[in-house]
Structures are given as structure tokens and as C-alpha cells.
Scaffold this active site. Structure first.
Site, PDB file in Angstrom:
ATOM      1  CE1 TYR A 102      -4.846  -2.409   4.596  1.00  0.00           C
ATOM      2  CE2 TYR A 102      -3.367  -0.182   4.989  1.00  0.00           C
ATOM      3  CZ  TYR A 102      -3.670  -1.209   4.033  1.00  0.00           C
ATOM      4  OH  TYR A 102      -4.511  -1.395   2.818  1.00  0.00           O
ATOM      5  CB  SER A 123      -1.111   0.339   1.473  1.00  0.00           C
ATOM      6  OG  SER A 123      -1.385   1.437   1.578  1.00  0.00           O
TER       7      SER A 123
HETATM    8  N1  LIG Z   1      -8.375  -0.901  -2.422  1.00  0.00           N
HETATM    9  C1  LIG Z   1      -7.661   0.290  -2.089  1.00  0.00           C
HETATM   10  O1  LIG Z   1      -7.962   1.223  -1.876  1.00  0.00           O
HETATM   11  C2  LIG Z   1      -6.314   0.204  -1.191  1.00  0.00           C
HETATM   12  C3  LIG Z   1      -5.163   0.460  -1.155  1.00  0.00           C
HETATM   13  C4  LIG Z   1      -3.803   0.161  -0.838  1.00  0.00           C
HETATM   14  C5  LIG Z   1      -3.841  -1.499  -0.800  1.00  0.00           C
HETATM   15  N2  LIG Z   1      -4.853  -2.801  -0.304  1.00  0.00           N
HETATM   16  C6  LIG Z   1      -4.854  -3.723  -0.615  1.00  0.00           C
HETATM   17  O2  LIG Z   1      -5.298  -4.461  -1.385  1.00  0.00           O
HETATM   18  C7  LIG Z   1      -5.722  -5.801  -1.199  1.00  0.00           C
HETATM   19  C8  LIG Z   1      -7.008  -6.221  -1.284  1.00  0.00           C
HETATM   20  O3  LIG Z   1      -7.670  -5.344  -0.678  1.00  0.00           O
HETATM   21  P1  LIG Z   1      -9.385  -4.907  -1.466  1.00  0.00           P
HETATM   22  O4  LIG Z   1      -9.381  -3.527  -1.791  1.00  0.00           O
HETATM   23  O5  LIG Z   1      -9.319  -5.905  -2.694  1.00  0.00           O
HETATM   24  O6  LIG Z   1     -10.125  -4.800  -0.484  1.00  0.00           O
HETATM   25  P2  LIG Z   1     -11.235  -6.067  -0.170  1.00  0.00           P
HETATM   26  O7  LIG Z   1     -12.394  -6.238   1.202  1.00  0.00           O
HETATM   27  O8  LIG Z   1     -12.618  -6.370  -1.091  1.00  0.00           O
HETATM   28  O9  LIG Z   1     -11.127  -7.271  -0.888  1.00  0.00           O
HETATM   29  C9  LIG Z   1      -9.721  -7.989   0.535  1.00  0.00           C
HETATM   30  C10 LIG Z   1      -9.576  -9.939   0.494  1.00  0.00           C
HETATM   31  O10 LIG Z   1      -9.137 -10.591   1.723  1.00  0.00           O
HETATM   32  C11 LIG Z   1      -9.545 -11.850   2.190  1.00  0.00           C
HETATM   33  N3  LIG Z   1      -9.544 -12.179   3.010  1.00  0.00           N
HETATM   34  C12 LIG Z   1      -9.462 -11.158   4.330  1.00  0.00           C
HETATM   35  N4  LIG Z   1      -9.454 -12.060   5.624  1.00  0.00           N
HETATM   36  C13 LIG Z   1      -9.211 -12.732   5.477  1.00  0.00           C
HETATM   37  C14 LIG Z   1      -8.646 -13.815   5.638  1.00  0.00           C
HETATM   38  N5  LIG Z   1      -8.482 -14.103   7.003  1.00  0.00           N
HETATM   39  N6  LIG Z   1      -8.105 -15.040   5.301  1.00  0.00           N
HETATM   40  C15 LIG Z   1      -8.194 -14.882   4.043  1.00  0.00           C
HETATM   41  N7  LIG Z   1      -8.612 -13.876   2.702  1.00  0.00           N
HETATM   42  C16 LIG Z   1      -9.226 -12.876   3.794  1.00  0.00           C
HETATM   43  C17 LIG Z   1     -11.418 -10.609   1.590  1.00  0.00           C
HETATM   44  O11 LIG Z   1     -11.716 -12.134   1.684  1.00  0.00           O
HETATM   45  C18 LIG Z   1     -10.627 -10.447   0.310  1.00  0.00           C
HETATM   46  O12 LIG Z   1     -11.213 -11.359  -0.718  1.00  0.00           O
HETATM   47  C19 LIG Z   1      -5.326  -5.931   0.507  1.00  0.00           C
HETATM   48  O13 LIG Z   1      -3.872  -5.990   0.980  1.00  0.00           O
HETATM   49  C20 LIG Z   1      -4.936  -4.560   0.266  1.00  0.00           C
HETATM   50  O14 LIG Z   1      -4.979  -3.990   2.122  1.00  0.00           O
HETATM   51  C21 LIG Z   1      -5.975  -1.570  -0.250  1.00  0.00           C
END
Ligand SMILES: NC(=O)c1ccc[n+]([C@@H]2O[C@H](COP(=O)([O-])OP(=O)(O)OC[C@H]3O[C@@H](n4cnc5c(N)ncnc54)[C@H](O)[C@@H]3O)[C@@H](O)[C@H]2O)c1
Length: 267
Positions: A156, A143
Site C-alpha cells: 500500500y 493517502s
Molecule cells: N478510508 C481511509 O481511511 C483512507 C485513507 C487514505 C486513503 N484512502 C484511499 O481512498 C480510496 C477509496 O477508499 P475508501 O476508503 O472509500 O474504501 P472503500 O473500500 O469503501 O472503497 C474502495 C472502492 O474501490 C473499488 N475497487 C476496489 N477494487 C477495485 C477493482 N479491482 N476495480 C474497480 N474498483 C475497485 C471498490 O468497488 C470501492 O468502490 C482508496 O484509494 C484508499 O486507498 C482511504
């Protein structure tokens, strides 16, 4: 065009959001996809069907709550029995925002376990086989918060900075594995800024509520504070970068943390 025919990719948290978008990009290049995430059987099967439709010769759900190292070990063994992961995308993640003074202990523990420790355990299991094959790709979804801090995100930010650092160690340990022709073994982080998925919904809702329920105004305010492009990213854009990192041409791109953040970390 990157050709991933004959390759298998494990993408954690790939039932939705950025993980599903990355899995789709890899599927489109012909990779078999090992799907993982917290999901009902219906959501898991829907994701697998979407990935087969996108071009994956096979897509199979590997159930595991990644907060539990024993379940991670069992998942990695089942993936190894399925052929093993040539590509490992550590994408699963959770968020909880609160000041340090009131951050619940359980949130600290869960965020460190899922966003950081899980990636250590999956890499520990997958990297030796990648080195033996001479080709392997680890793409860790960190991130902007692996590069800079924001208030109210202590666990985080700690986890994502840790993920960036740990990825550099893994990149160094495996830098000399394989040959140029094989593709080598690389370990990189992608560092997204605001990307439209479920994980940012609570933060958008809080801003929108303070602005009379106007969702677009809430997003605009969040962007204006941090992301100079004033545009969110689409998950498919993260997928396209992950796919490029998997190409043989990227064999010398390792140990990096690539921002996709509209200039956030350039400030
Ligand atoms: N969306 C943003 O703005 C953003 C920005 C920077 C980083 N990220 C990172 O991107 C990654 C994906 O997030 P996203 O934005 O798609 O959110 P999201 O909430 O849509 O997806 C999160 C995923 O993680 C899985 N997950 C959560 N807890 C889990 C567990 N205990 N065991 C197995 N799977 C688990 C969920 O099932 C889901 O598929 C994350 O690591 C997040 O920190 C997102």
C-alpha cells in the site's frame, strides 16, 4: 460555487465510500458522472440514482475490474464514446495489512495493480484529450501513506508513494496545456488520513477485538497513534476538496499532494 455543467467526471471506485462522496460533490456542481467500481447491478444503479438525485444530469455505470489493463482500456474507450472525461478521479483502492515476511504475493500484485498501475493507464488514456480541450483535472486519491510509512503496509505504501510521484510527472508534462480562461490541466493528489469507510473496517475490528469489542475505543486508539486531531474525516470532506481542485480558480494548483490528516504528516 464551482460550476461543472457540461463537464464529465470519471470517478473510479465510486459505488461507495470516498469515491461516491467525491462523485456526489461533483454531481452537485452539475457534472455528468461516469461511475465505476466492483458492485452488483443493484449497488451500481443505487449509486447512479443517488448521483442523479444529487444533481448529475446523467450518471452511468462503467463496469471494469481495474486490476486488468485490458478492461481499463475498454472502459476508457466506452467513456470516450460517452463524451470523454474532463475530470478523472483515480480513487479505487484496496488494502491488506501484514508484515513483509508474510505478505501474500497475490496481495502485493493486486495492490500495485489497482492502487497504482490503474491510475497510470487511465491518465494515459485521458490526459491527451484534456490537453486538446485546454481544461482537465486529475485528482488521485493517494493517502498519508503516500507521504509517510507505517509498518505492515508495504504494498500500500509503495503504491501510494508511487502514485504521488507519478502524479508529479503528469503535472509537469501537462502544466502548460490550456489557458487561464480555459482552466488548464492539473494533476494533484489528495492524501487522506483515517476516513470512515469500509476499507479501514478490518483494522478497526482488530483493535476493537483487542479492547473487548469496543468499536469506539478501537477507533480512538488508532487515532491516538497517528492522527493528532483525534478526529476521523468524513468522506464528504474529501469530496469538497476534490470539487475545489476542479474549479477554474485552482488552475495553478498542480503537482501537489494535499494531506487531509489531522496533522499526521506534520509530525
Ligand atoms: N478510508 C481511509 O481511511 C483512507 C485513507 C487514505 C486513503 N484512502 C484511499 O481512498 C480510496 C477509496 O477508499 P475508501 O476508503 O472509500 O474504501 P472503500 O473500500 O469503501 O472503497 C474502495 C472502492 O474501490 C473499488 N475497487 C476496489 N477494487 C477495485 C477493482 N479491482 N476495480 C474497480 N474498483 C475497485 C471498490 O468497488 C470501492 O468502490 C482508496 O484509494 C484508499 O486507498 C482511504
Amino acid at each position: 460555487m464551482t460550476d461543472l455543467n457540461g463537464k464529465t467526471a470519471l470517478v473510479t471506485g465510486s459505488v461507495q465510500g470516498i469515491g461516491l462522496a467525491i462523485a456526489k460533490a461533483l454531481a452537485g456542481a452539475g457534472a455528468r458522472i461516469a461511475v465505476n467500481g466492483l458492485a452488483s447491478p443493484e449497488q451500481a444503479e443505487a449509486a447512479c440514482a443517488e448521483l442523479r438525485a444529487a444533481g448529475a444530469p446523467e450518471a452511468k455505470f462503467f463496469d471494469a475490474d481495474l486490476s486488468d489493463p485490458d478492461r481499463i482500456a475498454a472502459m476508457m474507450q466506452r467513456v470516450a464514446d460517452w463524451g470523454g472525461a474532463d475530470i478523472l478521479v483515480n480513487n479505487a483502492g484496496i488494502q491488506h495489512t501484514a508484515p513483509i515476511a508474510t505478505m501474500p504475493r497475490a496481495k502485493w500484485e493486486a495492490i500495485l495493480a489497482i492502487n497504482l498501475s490503474a491510475a497510470f493507464y487511465t491518465m494515459q488514456a485521458a490526459l491527451p484529450a484534456m490537453a486538446q480541450k485546454g481544461y482537465g483535472r486529475v485528482v488521485n486519491i493517494a493517502s498519508v501513506h503516500g507521504l509517510v510509512a507505517s509498518k505492515d503496509k508495504a504494498p500500500y505504501v509503495a503504491a501510494k508513494f508511487g502514485l504521488v510521484g507519478m502524479s508529479r510527472v503528469a503535472a509537469l508534462e501537462y502544466a502548460a496545456a490550456g489557458t487561464k480562461a480555459q482552466g488548464g490541466v492539473t494533476v494533484n493528489c489528495i492524501c487522506p488520513g483515517w476516513t470512515e469507510t469500509a476499507i479501514i473496517q478490518p483494522q478497526i475490528d482488530a483493535r476493537a477485538a483487542a479492547l473487548g469489542g469496543d468499536r469506539d475505543a478501537g477507533i480512538a486508539e488508532l487515532l491516538s497513534e497517528k492522527q493528532p486531531s483525534l478526529r476521523t474525516s468524513d468522506p464528504s470532506e474529501i469530496g469538497a476538496l476534490a470539487l475545489w481542485l476542479c474549479a477554474p480558480i485552482a488552475h495553478n494548483v498542480t503537482g501537489t499532494a494535499i494531506p487531509v490528516d489531522g496533522g499526521w504528516t506534520a509530525q
